[in-house]
Enzyme design. Structure first.
Site, PDB file in Angstrom:
ATOM      1  N   LYS A  53      38.743 -26.255 -42.157  1.00 52.62           N
ATOM      2  CA  LYS A  53      37.970 -26.118 -40.916  1.00 52.62           C
ATOM      3  C   LYS A  53      37.022 -24.927 -41.007  1.00 52.62           C
ATOM      4  CE  LYS A  53      41.578 -28.487 -38.449  1.00 52.62           C
ATOM      5  NZ  LYS A  53      42.867 -28.407 -37.777  1.00 52.62           N
ATOM      6  N   GLN A  97      46.740 -24.724 -33.968  1.00 54.99           N
ATOM      7  CA  GLN A  97      47.204 -25.577 -35.060  1.00 54.99           C
ATOM      8  C   GLN A  97      48.661 -25.982 -34.809  1.00 54.99           C
ATOM      9  OE1 GLN A  97      44.924 -26.409 -37.594  1.00 54.99           O
ATOM     10  NE2 GLN A  97      46.484 -27.876 -38.188  1.00 54.99           N
ATOM     11  N   ASP A 120      40.259 -30.047 -29.173  1.00 53.71           N
ATOM     12  CA  ASP A 120      40.876 -31.306 -29.628  1.00 53.71           C
ATOM     13  C   ASP A 120      41.294 -32.184 -28.447  1.00 53.71           C
ATOM     14  OD1 ASP A 120      41.340 -33.055 -31.641  1.00 53.71           O
ATOM     15  OD2 ASP A 120      43.141 -32.104 -32.409  1.00 53.71           O
TER      16      ASP A 120
END
Ligand code: NDP
Length: 280
Positions: A53, A97, A120
């Site tokens: 990322k 994460q 997300d």
């Protein structure tokens, strides 16, 4: 039978994001988008994902921040970190994460992220918008899967889609987006009986279970489109949830692992960060 090149498609998306950032922010001396990734240490797969990322952010001309927290971080300390990023006007998107270590609650921690920075789309508020078909953004992997289908001009409307796996992150989200594209969708999971009878009806089969090469030609209808989301680390490298060689006998399109859905997830993360930045 066509093997879909996820890397190429991902590169096109990242180049588009890079172009917009260059034109609209760098050339105008404006603050570029910034993605903050919080990583609680102790998961080797997360290390790899966060590194990719960060690389994508650099490619796109975006700022990236990685906040590493020790494996025994308390909920209070984690929330303090999230709150700080929520209040930082230079941060456009926050990614926590997952999975977190067992003493922390993934859902509760995710919901600490401000919905406006939830890159997300996993907070209750943003999932609500997704499920009522009004999302500004959708979860990155699900978005990437729809982009794969559209890039190959694969008809979704009216087709029978079967999604194996019901996580919020992947299964439920992609099922929702497929339904919004007017597919008729069935979701299967670990308690589904006679799985192969259901998967064999799929024109579009999406598999996200985290079980190496579990889906074989016996699960697949002739001519089906197979999207393999699984990432399983083995001694022979990364493997999908679909037995690739064996499935190739049956399907019309298939995504490989690696090089299929994975790169799209990262590219859509870049796109989502830019969208949240534009919406600030
Ligand atoms: P989860 O573990 O959260 O969910 C797995 C799902 O699969 C569950 O719904 C589970 O059912 C179901 N399942 C497990 N075994 C079976 C089985 N034998 N038959 C039918 N259903 C089964 O995983 P994620 O959704 O987060 O991830 C799935 C896979 O996708 C993993 O390999 C992960 O690494 C990968 N992944 C890849 C991404 C990418 O960018 N390519 C992004 C995110 C994930 P139940 O609910 O009943 O337990």
């Amino acid at each position: 039978m066509k093997i879909i090149d996820g890397k190429k498609l991902a590169l096109n998306i990242k180049e588009e994001v890079k172009k917009k950032i260059t034109e609209n922010y760098i050339k105008k001396n404006k603050q570029v988008p910034c993605l903050a990734c919080i990583m609680v240490e102790g998961n080797s797969a997360s290390e790899v994902y966060v590194a990719s990322k960060q690389k994508a952010c650099e490619f796109c001309g975006m700022e990236s921040r990685i906040i590493r927290l020790p494996n025994d971080v308390t909920e209070k300390e984690l929330f303090k970190t999230i709150d700080k990023l929520n209040n930082d006007k230079n941060v456009s998107g926050i990614l926590l994460q997952l999975p977190l270590p067992k003493h922390l609650d993934d859902v509760k921690a995710t919901n600490r992220i401000s919905p406006a920075k939830d890159v997300d789309c996993l907070t209750n508020e943003n999932l609500g918008a997704l499920f009522s078909a009004r999302p500004i953004i959708a979860p990155c992997t699900a978005t990437g899967i729809i982009k794969i289908l559209k890039s190959e001009n694969i008809e979704i409307s009216g087709k029978r889609a079967v999604v194996v796996g019901r996580s919020l992150l992947v299964g439920k989200s992609v099922a929702n987006l497929l339904e919004q594209e007017n597919a008729t969708v069935t979701i299967c999971h670990s308690r589904t009986l006679n799985l192969e009878e259901i998967t064999k009806q799929a024109d579009i089969l999406v598999v996200a279970i985290g079980k190496k090469e579990y889906i074989t030609d016996k699960h697949i209808k002739d001519g089906a489109v197979v999207i393999d989301v699984g990432i399983n680390r083995t001694e022979e490298g990364l493997k999908g949830d679909v037995d690739f060689k064996n499935a190739c006998n049956k399907c019309s399109y298939i995504t490989p692992v690696p090089g299929g859905v994975g790169p799209l997830t990262v590219a859509c993360l870049m796109e989502n960060t830019l969208i949240l930045h534009e919406n600030k």
